[in-house]
Every structure is written in C-alpha cells, then in structure tokens.
Design a protein around this motif. Sequence first.
Motif, PDB file in Angstrom:
ATOM      1  N   GLY A  26       8.336 -27.281 -19.815  1.00  5.78           N
ATOM      2  CA  GLY A  26       8.782 -25.807 -19.581  1.00  5.78           C
ATOM      3  C   GLY A  26      10.772 -26.369 -20.285  1.00  5.78           C
ATOM      4  N   ARG A  27      11.214 -25.266 -20.684  1.00  3.04           N
ATOM      5  CA  ARG A  27      13.078 -25.611 -21.378  1.00  3.04           C
ATOM      6  C   ARG A  27      13.513 -25.192 -20.472  1.00  3.04           C
ATOM      7  NH1 ARG A  27      11.927 -20.617 -25.006  1.00  3.04           N
ATOM      8  NH2 ARG A  27      13.670 -21.271 -26.358  1.00  3.04           N
ATOM      9  N   LEU A  28      14.427 -25.596 -21.054  1.00  2.00           N
ATOM     10  CA  LEU A  28      16.277 -25.480 -19.502  1.00  2.00           C
ATOM     11  C   LEU A  28      16.149 -25.671 -18.882  1.00  2.00           C
ATOM     12  CD1 LEU A  28      16.609 -21.774 -21.035  1.00  2.00           C
ATOM     13  CD2 LEU A  28      17.483 -23.644 -22.183  1.00  2.00           C
ATOM     14  N   PHE A  29      15.522 -26.762 -18.580  1.00  2.00           N
ATOM     15  CA  PHE A  29      15.885 -27.840 -17.545  1.00  2.00           C
ATOM     16  C   PHE A  29      16.813 -27.841 -16.574  1.00  2.00           C
ATOM     17  CE2 PHE A  29      14.362 -29.961 -14.320  1.00  2.00           C
ATOM     18  CZ  PHE A  29      14.826 -31.342 -13.667  1.00  2.00           C
ATOM     19  N   SER A  30      17.360 -27.899 -17.224  1.00  2.00           N
ATOM     20  CA  SER A  30      19.153 -27.577 -16.589  1.00  2.00           C
ATOM     21  C   SER A  30      19.841 -26.756 -15.580  1.00  2.00           C
ATOM     22  CB  SER A  30      20.366 -28.410 -18.437  1.00  2.00           C
ATOM     23  OG  SER A  30      20.337 -27.030 -18.881  1.00  2.00           O
ATOM     24  N   ASN A  31      19.433 -25.642 -16.172  1.00  2.00           N
ATOM     25  CA  ASN A  31      18.827 -23.977 -15.769  1.00  2.00           C
ATOM     26  C   ASN A  31      18.582 -24.533 -14.536  1.00  2.00           C
ATOM     27  OD1 ASN A  31      19.772 -23.254 -17.968  1.00  2.00           O
ATOM     28  ND2 ASN A  31      18.442 -22.348 -18.481  1.00  2.00           N
ATOM     29  N   TYR A  32      18.044 -25.224 -14.242  1.00  2.00           N
ATOM     30  CA  TYR A  32      17.227 -25.076 -12.461  1.00  2.00           C
ATOM     31  C   TYR A  32      18.208 -26.480 -11.512  1.00  2.00           C
ATOM     32  CZ  TYR A  32      13.483 -22.614 -14.423  1.00  2.00           C
ATOM     33  OH  TYR A  32      12.773 -21.631 -15.188  1.00  2.00           O
ATOM     34  N   ALA A  33      18.443 -26.066 -10.375  1.00  2.00           N
ATOM     35  CA  ALA A  33      18.884 -26.221  -9.248  1.00  2.00           C
ATOM     36  C   ALA A  33      17.275 -26.985  -9.285  1.00  2.00           C
ATOM     37  CB  ALA A  33      19.111 -26.017  -7.932  1.00  2.00           C
ATOM     38  N   MET A  34      17.698 -28.736  -8.160  1.00  2.00           N
ATOM     39  CA  MET A  34      16.154 -29.467  -7.630  1.00  2.00           C
ATOM     40  C   MET A  34      16.369 -29.940  -6.466  1.00  2.00           C
ATOM     41  SD  MET A  34      13.905 -28.615 -10.344  1.00  2.00           S
ATOM     42  CE  MET A  34      12.635 -29.930 -10.346  1.00  2.00           C
ATOM     43  N   ALA A  49      16.524 -33.770   0.054  1.00  2.00           N
ATOM     44  CA  ALA A  49      17.859 -33.506  -0.837  1.00  2.00           C
ATOM     45  C   ALA A  49      17.763 -32.811  -2.073  1.00  2.00           C
ATOM     46  CB  ALA A  49      17.339 -35.147  -1.404  1.00  2.00           C
ATOM     47  N   ALA A  50      18.521 -32.621  -2.232  1.00  2.00           N
ATOM     48  CA  ALA A  50      18.840 -31.232  -3.578  1.00  2.00           C
ATOM     49  C   ALA A  50      19.911 -31.793  -4.674  1.00  2.00           C
ATOM     50  CB  ALA A  50      18.834 -30.092  -3.435  1.00  2.00           C
ATOM     51  N   ILE A  51      19.693 -30.933  -5.894  1.00  2.00           N
ATOM     52  CA  ILE A  51      20.309 -31.386  -7.171  1.00  2.00           C
ATOM     53  C   ILE A  51      20.806 -30.360  -7.460  1.00  2.00           C
ATOM     54  CG2 ILE A  51      18.897 -32.459  -8.863  1.00  2.00           C
ATOM     55  CD1 ILE A  51      20.900 -34.482  -9.282  1.00  2.00           C
ATOM     56  N   SER A  52      21.825 -29.870  -8.325  1.00  2.00           N
ATOM     57  CA  SER A  52      22.697 -28.734  -8.588  1.00  2.00           C
ATOM     58  C   SER A  52      22.244 -29.027 -10.630  1.00  2.00           C
ATOM     59  CB  SER A  52      24.283 -28.675  -9.236  1.00  2.00           C
ATOM     60  OG  SER A  52      24.513 -29.682 -10.094  1.00  2.00           O
ATOM     61  N   ALA A  54      23.382 -29.089 -13.231  1.00  2.00           N
ATOM     62  CA  ALA A  54      23.631 -30.246 -14.547  1.00  2.00           C
ATOM     63  C   ALA A  54      23.785 -31.889 -13.542  1.00  2.00           C
ATOM     64  CB  ALA A  54      25.499 -29.990 -13.928  1.00  2.00           C
ATOM     65  N   GLY A  55      23.138 -32.108 -12.689  1.00  2.00           N
ATOM     66  CA  GLY A  55      23.446 -33.436 -11.794  1.00  2.00           C
ATOM     67  C   GLY A  55      24.927 -34.138 -10.930  1.00  2.00           C
ATOM     68  N   GLY A  56      25.716 -32.418 -11.121  1.00  2.00           N
ATOM     69  CA  GLY A  56      27.016 -33.090 -10.616  1.00  2.00           C
ATOM     70  C   GLY A  56      26.763 -32.556  -9.120  1.00  2.00           C
ATOM     71  N   ARG A  57      26.336 -32.059  -7.905  1.00  2.00           N
ATOM     72  CA  ARG A  57      27.059 -31.558  -6.947  1.00  2.00           C
ATOM     73  C   ARG A  57      25.500 -31.918  -6.459  1.00  2.00           C
ATOM     74  NH1 ARG A  57      28.241 -25.850  -6.729  1.00  2.00           N
ATOM     75  NH2 ARG A  57      26.866 -25.666  -8.862  1.00  2.00           N
ATOM     76  N   THR A  58      25.342 -33.079  -5.199  1.00  2.00           N
ATOM     77  CA  THR A  58      24.104 -33.319  -4.053  1.00  2.00           C
ATOM     78  C   THR A  58      24.262 -32.646  -3.116  1.00  2.00           C
ATOM     79  OG1 THR A  58      24.877 -35.472  -4.150  1.00  2.00           O
ATOM     80  CG2 THR A  58      23.559 -34.893  -6.090  1.00  2.00           C
ATOM     81  N   TYR A  59      22.896 -33.166  -2.030  1.00  2.00           N
ATOM     82  CA  TYR A  59      22.916 -32.404  -0.791  1.00  2.00           C
ATOM     83  C   TYR A  59      22.259 -33.617  -0.557  1.00  2.00           C
ATOM     84  CZ  TYR A  59      21.402 -31.138   3.573  1.00  2.00           C
ATOM     85  OH  TYR A  59      20.766 -30.579   4.657  1.00  2.00           O
ATOM     86  N   TYR A  60      22.174 -34.127   0.843  1.00  2.00           N
ATOM     87  CA  TYR A  60      21.160 -34.616   1.661  1.00  2.00           C
ATOM     88  C   TYR A  60      21.331 -35.168   3.947  1.00  2.00           C
ATOM     89  CZ  TYR A  60      22.043 -38.279  -2.179  1.00  2.00           C
ATOM     90  OH  TYR A  60      22.358 -38.008  -3.829  1.00  2.00           O
ATOM     91  N   ALA A  61      19.492 -34.665   3.447  1.00  2.00           N
ATOM     92  CA  ALA A  61      19.558 -34.717   4.532  1.00  2.00           C
ATOM     93  C   ALA A  61      20.063 -35.254   5.759  1.00  2.00           C
ATOM     94  CB  ALA A  61      18.305 -33.951   5.393  1.00  2.00           C
TER      95      ALA A  61
END
Length: 126
Positions: A26-34, A49-52, A54-61
């Motif tokens: 699909g298109r615009l993968f960078s539009n999605y937080a994952m 774990a999660a990532i914004s 653009a990849g600049g923000r992350t979260y970890y349990a």
Amino acid sequence: QVQLVESGGGLVQAGGSLRLSCAASGRLFSNYAMGWFRQAPGKERELAAAISGAGGRTYYADSVKGRFTISRDNAKNTMYLQMNSLKPEDTAIYYCAATEGDYSTSVYTSSEYKYWGQGTQVTVSS
C-alpha cells in the motif's frame, strides 16, 4: 488499504535473539504509526513496542525495555523488531499493526489500530 505480513518468528533458546519483520503493502507507509503486539496463551494481547511514522519516537513496554528494539525503513515499507536476551515469558504470537491515528494518543490502545498482520509465533525454550 494496508496489508501487513510478519516474518522471522521461530524457536530459540533463552538468551538468544530473533529479528521480526513486518512488510507492508500500500501507499504512504510513513503516514502510519506502527506497533508490535504479542499474545501469549491464555493472556490478553499486549503492546510490546510502537514507533511513529517517521521513526523518531518509540515506546517500549517495561517487560521488553532494554532487550527489544523497534525500527522501520520507510523506503522499504518494512518495520522490524530486534529481540535480544529472550526469555521463556516472551513466548507468544507477535502481530504487527498500523494506526492512522496520532502517535501520541493512538499507539497505546489496540482498538486504535486499523490494520493487522496474521501473526508470527515466537517460542523461547528454557
């Protein structure tokens, strides 16, 4: 529409490492937080774990902090989860998921994720 396919799961001994991949179509993968979620037998699905976008923000349990690293390559439409120092309690089915919501408010809740992969099994033996 986004389709997600996980790979990289398997059986590993405690203390070992695995690298999971999540390929997105699909298109615009960078539009999605994952996010990477996991579900162990008899337990609720939890966010590991999660990532914004653009990849600049992350979260970890707390349970994976310091052992797992989430990353993404938007040019390849792929997200990764590097898992080191694996423990038997990491055994679960791991799912990748994508959310159109804002990273700050949406990534922590599974209901905010619109697209899900089929899951990949990770088994850690003691």
